[in-house]
Enzyme design. Structure first.
Site, PDB file in Angstrom:
ATOM      1  N   LYS A 285      31.895  42.557  48.224  1.00 60.08           N
ATOM      2  CA  LYS A 285      33.104  43.218  48.747  1.00 60.08           C
ATOM      3  C   LYS A 285      34.062  43.510  47.596  1.00 60.08           C
ATOM      4  O   LYS A 285      34.674  42.614  47.048  1.00 60.08           O
ATOM      5  CB  LYS A 285      33.828  42.368  49.796  1.00 60.08           C
ATOM      6  CG  LYS A 285      34.814  43.262  50.561  1.00 60.08           C
ATOM      7  CD  LYS A 285      36.004  42.550  51.134  1.00 60.08           C
ATOM      8  CE  LYS A 285      37.124  42.282  50.181  1.00 60.08           C
ATOM      9  NZ  LYS A 285      37.846  43.458  49.649  1.00 60.08           N
TER      10      LYS A 285
ATOM     11  N   THR B 180      44.526  32.421  42.676  1.00 59.24           N
ATOM     12  CA  THR B 180      44.321  31.021  43.061  1.00 59.24           C
ATOM     13  C   THR B 180      44.645  30.831  44.544  1.00 59.24           C
ATOM     14  O   THR B 180      43.960  30.095  45.258  1.00 59.24           O
ATOM     15  CB  THR B 180      45.168  30.109  42.167  1.00 59.24           C
ATOM     16  OG1 THR B 180      44.620  30.192  40.843  1.00 59.24           O
ATOM     17  CG2 THR B 180      45.150  28.662  42.618  1.00 59.24           C
ATOM     18  N   GLU B 181      45.677  31.540  44.978  1.00 58.84           N
ATOM     19  CA  GLU B 181      46.085  31.460  46.386  1.00 58.84           C
ATOM     20  C   GLU B 181      44.924  31.862  47.321  1.00 58.84           C
ATOM     21  O   GLU B 181      44.585  31.138  48.263  1.00 58.84           O
ATOM     22  CB  GLU B 181      47.229  32.462  46.534  1.00 58.84           C
ATOM     23  CG  GLU B 181      48.084  32.353  47.719  1.00 58.84           C
ATOM     24  CD  GLU B 181      49.038  33.556  47.719  1.00 58.84           C
ATOM     25  OE1 GLU B 181      49.192  34.243  46.693  1.00 58.84           O
ATOM     26  OE2 GLU B 181      49.592  33.797  48.797  1.00 58.84           O
TER      27      GLU B 181
ATOM     28  N   GLU C 210      36.673  32.025  40.212  1.00 56.28           N
ATOM     29  CA  GLU C 210      37.307  32.344  38.922  1.00 56.28           C
ATOM     30  C   GLU C 210      38.695  32.851  39.279  1.00 56.28           C
ATOM     31  O   GLU C 210      38.828  33.922  39.863  1.00 56.28           O
ATOM     32  CB  GLU C 210      36.460  33.371  38.182  1.00 56.28           C
ATOM     33  CG  GLU C 210      36.735  33.395  36.701  1.00 56.28           C
ATOM     34  CD  GLU C 210      37.642  34.533  36.320  1.00 56.28           C
ATOM     35  OE1 GLU C 210      38.877  34.280  36.275  1.00 56.28           O
ATOM     36  OE2 GLU C 210      37.156  35.640  36.100  1.00 56.28           O
TER      37      GLU C 210
ATOM     38  N   CYS D  29      43.293  37.746  34.107  1.00 56.07           N
ATOM     39  CA  CYS D  29      43.534  36.366  34.506  1.00 56.07           C
ATOM     40  C   CYS D  29      43.725  35.468  33.276  1.00 56.07           C
ATOM     41  O   CYS D  29      44.368  34.429  33.352  1.00 56.07           O
ATOM     42  CB  CYS D  29      42.398  35.860  35.381  1.00 56.07           C
ATOM     43  SG  CYS D  29      40.806  36.393  34.795  1.00 56.07           S
TER      44      CYS D  29
ATOM     45  N   GLU E 201      51.926  33.047  37.626  1.00 49.62           N
ATOM     46  CA  GLU E 201      51.154  34.125  37.019  1.00 49.62           C
ATOM     47  C   GLU E 201      51.784  35.464  37.404  1.00 49.62           C
ATOM     48  O   GLU E 201      51.882  35.792  38.580  1.00 49.62           O
ATOM     49  CB  GLU E 201      49.710  34.064  37.520  1.00 49.62           C
ATOM     50  CG  GLU E 201      48.843  35.100  36.872  1.00 49.62           C
ATOM     51  CD  GLU E 201      47.386  35.020  37.319  1.00 49.62           C
ATOM     52  OE1 GLU E 201      47.142  34.760  38.502  1.00 49.62           O
ATOM     53  OE2 GLU E 201      46.509  35.231  36.464  1.00 49.62           O
TER      54      GLU E 201
HETATM   55  P1  ADP Z   1      45.334  39.856  43.776  1.00 48.97           P
HETATM   56  O1  ADP Z   1      46.296  38.830  44.278  1.00 48.97           O
HETATM   57  O2  ADP Z   1      45.154  39.849  42.336  1.00 48.97           O
HETATM   58  O3  ADP Z   1      45.501  41.205  44.432  1.00 48.97           O
HETATM   59  P2  ADP Z   1      43.486  38.774  45.539  1.00 48.97           P
HETATM   60  O4  ADP Z   1      43.089  37.401  45.218  1.00 48.97           O
HETATM   61  O5  ADP Z   1      44.469  39.018  46.625  1.00 48.97           O
HETATM   62  O6  ADP Z   1      43.917  39.427  44.220  1.00 48.97           O
HETATM   63  O7  ADP Z   1      42.216  39.676  45.854  1.00 48.97           O
HETATM   64  C1  ADP Z   1      40.981  39.542  45.233  1.00 48.97           C
HETATM   65  C2  ADP Z   1      39.915  39.875  46.248  1.00 48.97           C
HETATM   66  O8  ADP Z   1      40.034  38.961  47.332  1.00 48.97           O
HETATM   67  C3  ADP Z   1      39.997  41.267  46.862  1.00 48.97           C
HETATM   68  O9  ADP Z   1      38.687  41.771  47.042  1.00 48.97           O
HETATM   69  C4  ADP Z   1      40.650  41.002  48.204  1.00 48.97           C
HETATM   70  O10 ADP Z   1      40.316  41.959  49.183  1.00 48.97           O
HETATM   71  C5  ADP Z   1      40.054  39.661  48.557  1.00 48.97           C
HETATM   72  N1  ADP Z   1      40.835  38.874  49.529  1.00 48.97           N
HETATM   73  C6  ADP Z   1      42.168  38.871  49.733  1.00 48.97           C
HETATM   74  N2  ADP Z   1      42.499  38.018  50.724  1.00 48.97           N
HETATM   75  C7  ADP Z   1      41.337  37.476  51.180  1.00 48.97           C
HETATM   76  C8  ADP Z   1      41.008  36.520  52.186  1.00 48.97           C
HETATM   77  N3  ADP Z   1      41.944  35.957  52.946  1.00 48.97           N
HETATM   78  N4  ADP Z   1      39.713  36.186  52.334  1.00 48.97           N
HETATM   79  C9  ADP Z   1      38.756  36.738  51.571  1.00 48.97           C
HETATM   80  N5  ADP Z   1      39.001  37.642  50.617  1.00 48.97           N
HETATM   81  C10 ADP Z   1      40.278  38.018  50.405  1.00 48.97           C
END
Ligand code: ADP
Length: 502
Positions: free
Chosen positions: A199, A254-255, A274, A308, A405
């Site tokens: 995805k 990380t969240e 990661e 990152c 970050e």
């Molecule tokens: P950023 O904060 O840098 O935008 P994210 O960690 O939100 O990065 O997103 C990284 C990937 O994780 C993307 O493909 C996003 O669609 C996916 N993502 C975001 N929220 C969720 C979730 N609750 N469960 C699974 N994948 C998620």
């Protein structure tokens, strides 16, 4: 300073690729989402819509997981010899190089990164990763193990281990290096014989979809690689929680990494992560100043700070602080900010409006709390999501710009007196542990400090050096597991011990 605008003329494959509504790759077929819905993809340099992509949700993830399961358990894929599998992975690397210019343009258009960077780094690194992993397909070996078994005196056994693919893998990737992250994920999974549901990030789905076409051209059997575009909260969450997945591999914040972990606990899937970083970059007074100025500036400004591992906390020994930080500020002011597709651009826009607002919010909070910008400090221009390369001084350890970050072109320069425990403590004073840098001419100091920094990668007199053979991953809340190098094979294999009585 204005924003450069002389963009290159796009490759005809790129224009035709974005013109067509892009579908999901499931079981070797390009199909619409079950809901029939699509979502728009933006050019971050202008905010304009450049393409429409299928919006996959739970139902599509389910179809893709089932296809990946079938491909893993039966059909051509599990019957391929390691050598045949390796050749397919190698072929994919070759096809990427054949389409280098087209892929670089598509990446730059979608993500906003400078075309020169996509050409020189993202695409060749992705090809190299597949070529590197192709070689491993024939070298995934177990051991024979002499065993003693104290409660079976005199008995003889033949004991050995097998390394088997972990199975069906869900892979969720971010938007900062969309194509390269797809390669980091797919390369080791395919080399080890797993099947995949990938995805991509909703902000940047285009190059992963083009990669899906190259996967087909390379000749991978149907269902081995499935690609479902969609949003994190829907498609991503459904993938992480799907009971048909044996392992989930995630790169992102990380969240969200913590959410993935929670989703995976139901059936105790294997998880590799990661995640984020707040990397310390330490310059000692004996460093080669020119090298350190250019290197520490690039450590934060490369890829607009959307890395990152970005060197976002710059620790500089007091006696060279003004000179070094002045040099980094001059470098920041010289950076040509503009649309990624302008060949002269050195820094493009933030990837999306929300990321732009987030970075600007951090700048406002830092400045309001008393930090001073010696370069940049705000947004640039009125169109697109451009932020000025920024150097902050006069920060305090508890400010948000030091603790959190930012994921943008913002570095905080922090003076220190001596190379002692206080410096090490300050450098390690973060929940993250992805990377660190050390700049000095004294090798003894360099290696001693490298040992004390709590980070998965330490660069000495260089930064952002990546190689398919070099493992990458985090200490602390920066993640679990190592990508690239032979360590990545561990993420996609599991060991079976076989013990036969003779
Ligand atoms: P950023 O904060 O840098 O935008 P994210 O960690 O939100 O990065 O997103 C990284 C990937 O994780 C993307 O493909 C996003 O669609 C996916 N993502 C975001 N929220 C969720 C979730 N609750 N469960 C699974 N994948 C998620």
């Amino acid at each position: 300073m204005s924003i450069a605008t002389a963009e290159i003329r796009l490759d005809k494959n790129v224009t035709s690729f974005v013109k067509e509504r892009r579908k999901l790759l499931i079981d070797g077929q390009w199909v619409d989402a079950a809901s029939g819905k699509t979502f728009p993809v933006e050019n971050p340099a202008t905010g304009e819509v450049i393409a429409h992509v299928s919006e996959g949700t739970k139902e599509d993830i389910d179809r893709a997981v089932k296809a990946a399961r079938r491909a893993f358990e039966s059909g051509a894929w599990p019957r391929l010899s390691p050598s045949e599998r390796g050749r397919l992975v190698w072929k994919l690397g070759d096809l990427i190089l054949e389409h280098l210019e087209e892929l670089a343009e598509l990446e730059s258009l979608d993500n906003g990164k400078p075309i020169a960077v996509a050409r020189a780094a993202d695409v060749p690194l992705a090809a190299d990763l597949f070529h590197y992993m192709a070689g491993w397909a024939t070298k995934i070996e177990g051991n024979t193990i002499p065993i003693s078994v104290p409660y079976a005196p005199g008995a003889k056994f033949h004991a050995y281990t097998l390394r088997e693919p972990v199975g069906v893998v869900g892979q969720i990737i971010p938007w900062n290096f969309p194509f390269l992250m797809a390669a980091w994920k797919l390369g080791p999974a395919l080399a080890t014989g797993c099947t995949v549901v990938l995805k991509p990030a909703e902000e940047t789905p285009l190059t992963a979809l083009r990669l899906g076409e190259l996967v087909q051209e390379a000749g991978f059997p149907d269902g081995v690689v499935n690609i479902v575009t969609g949003f994190g909260e829907t498609a991503g969450a459904a993938l992480a929680a799907h009971p048909g997945i044996d392992k989930v591999a995630f790169t992102g914040s990380t969240e969200v990494g913590k959410l993935i972990l929670k989703a995976a606990t139901n059936d105790l899937k294997k998880v590799s992560l990661e995640l984020g970083g707040k990397s310390p970059n330490v310059v000692l007074r004996d460093a080669d100043l020119d090298l350190a100025i250019k290197g520490t500036a690039s450590a934060i400004f490369f890829n607009h700070g959307q890395c990152c591992c970005a060197g976002s906390r710059l620790f500089v020994q007091q006696s060279i602080f003004d000179k070094l930080v002045g040099g980094v500020a001059d470098e920041a002011k010289k950076i040509r900010v503009g649309p990624g597709l302008d060949p002269k651009t050195q820094m493009g826009p933030m990837v999306s409006e929300s990321q732009f607002n987030r970075v600007c919010g951090y700048l406002e909070s830092g400045l309001a709390e008393g930090a001073k910008a010696v370069a940049g400090g705000g947004k640039r221009g009125d169109k697109g999501y451009f932020v000025e390369p920024t150097v902050l001084v006069d920060t305090k350890p508890d400010m948000k710009v030091i603790q959190e970050e930012i994921f943008g072109p913002v570095v905080a320069a922090i003076p220190f007196k001596e190379l002692d425990d206080d410096l090490v403590k300050a450098a390690n004073d973060t929940i993250y542990g992805l990377a660190a840098g050390v700049w000095t001419r004294d090798l003894s100091k360099a290696h001693s400090l490298a040992g004390k920094l709590k980070a998965g990668t330490v660069w000495v007199n260089c930064y952002n050096i990546f190689d398919a053979a070099l493992p990458f991953g985090g200490y602390k809340q920066s993640g679990w597991g190592r990508e690239m190098g032979h360590d990545a094979l561990d993420l996609y294999t599991q060991k079976k011990a076989v013990c036969a009585a003779l």
